[in-house]
Design a protein around this motif. Sequence first.
Motif, PDB file in Angstrom:
ATOM      1  N   TYR A 103      36.055  43.171  37.333  1.00  0.00           N
ATOM      2  CA  TYR A 103      34.633  42.866  37.187  1.00  0.00           C
ATOM      3  C   TYR A 103      33.934  44.189  36.928  1.00  0.00           C
ATOM      4  CZ  TYR A 103      29.845  41.720  38.699  1.00  0.00           C
ATOM      5  OH  TYR A 103      28.488  41.567  38.785  1.00  0.00           O
ATOM      6  N   GLU A 121      36.433  41.833  43.716  1.00  0.00           N
ATOM      7  CA  GLU A 121      35.799  41.513  42.432  1.00  0.00           C
ATOM      8  C   GLU A 121      34.933  40.264  42.530  1.00  0.00           C
ATOM      9  OE1 GLU A 121      39.055  42.213  42.700  1.00  0.00           O
ATOM     10  OE2 GLU A 121      39.280  44.061  41.556  1.00  0.00           O
ATOM     11  N   LEU A 162      30.867  39.959  42.232  1.00  0.00           N
ATOM     12  CA  LEU A 162      30.247  39.060  41.267  1.00  0.00           C
ATOM     13  C   LEU A 162      29.233  38.150  41.965  1.00  0.00           C
ATOM     14  CD1 LEU A 162      30.425  37.836  38.255  1.00  0.00           C
ATOM     15  CD2 LEU A 162      31.782  36.081  39.368  1.00  0.00           C
ATOM     16  N   PHE A 222      25.821  38.176  37.385  1.00  0.00           N
ATOM     17  CA  PHE A 222      26.524  38.572  36.166  1.00  0.00           C
ATOM     18  C   PHE A 222      25.492  39.233  35.258  1.00  0.00           C
ATOM     19  CE2 PHE A 222      30.694  37.145  34.232  1.00  0.00           C
ATOM     20  CZ  PHE A 222      30.707  38.117  33.241  1.00  0.00           C
ATOM     21  N   LEU A 274      40.623  36.304  39.202  1.00  0.00           N
ATOM     22  CA  LEU A 274      39.711  37.347  38.743  1.00  0.00           C
ATOM     23  C   LEU A 274      40.332  38.696  39.081  1.00  0.00           C
ATOM     24  CD1 LEU A 274      36.972  38.136  37.530  1.00  0.00           C
ATOM     25  CD2 LEU A 274      36.012  37.997  39.831  1.00  0.00           C
ATOM     26  N   ALA A 311      33.958  40.155  33.088  1.00  0.00           N
ATOM     27  CA  ALA A 311      34.910  39.658  34.079  1.00  0.00           C
ATOM     28  C   ALA A 311      36.219  39.355  33.356  1.00  0.00           C
ATOM     29  CB  ALA A 311      34.388  38.395  34.753  1.00  0.00           C
TER      30      ALA A 311
END
Length: 176
Positions: free
Chosen positions: A170, A134, A138, A143, A167, A149
């Motif tokens: 995503y 993830e 990113l 983004f 995290l 997220a």
Amino acid sequence: MTEHAAPRRIIVLRHAKADWPQVDDHERPLAERGRAEAPVAGQWLADSGINPEYVLCSTSVRTRETWKLAAHELPKRQRRTVFEKRIYDATAGEIIEVLKETPGDVADLLLVGHNPGVQNLVEVLAGDESLGDELNQLRQRGFPTAGIAVLTFDGAWDGVEPGVGRLVSYYVPSVD
């Protein structure tokens, strides 16, 4: 489990694609693509079982429109939305200060904001345990508009600081 050890979730949603009319940046509305992206993001939240009880949304037109369209896709309407002008054009550090003011009984918080602040926030909060797919996605993709997220952390909101989170999801909506 005590309140301070309770698991928390921060769901970060970047506003959907904005239009570029001749207005002040704060007043920019969503573009047609943004009006298509926002419900797709909301549906992903619903499909993921995410229905935040507390929402912090920038006061800009495009973030408010994004949240309104995304929220219509969620199963429950009992949530509190706070329109917070400090999120507009904020750095990760400034957003963290706003997050620290979240009421202690909130487990799931959704933040609707802007880049580069939201991407920087996710990268700053994500701890070493997040160095998986993830976070790599990113960092590679950035983004994009209507991207989401999801971070988790244990502890109180006033303890939000760099590296505290993990995290766990995503997502970037695909709208053609």
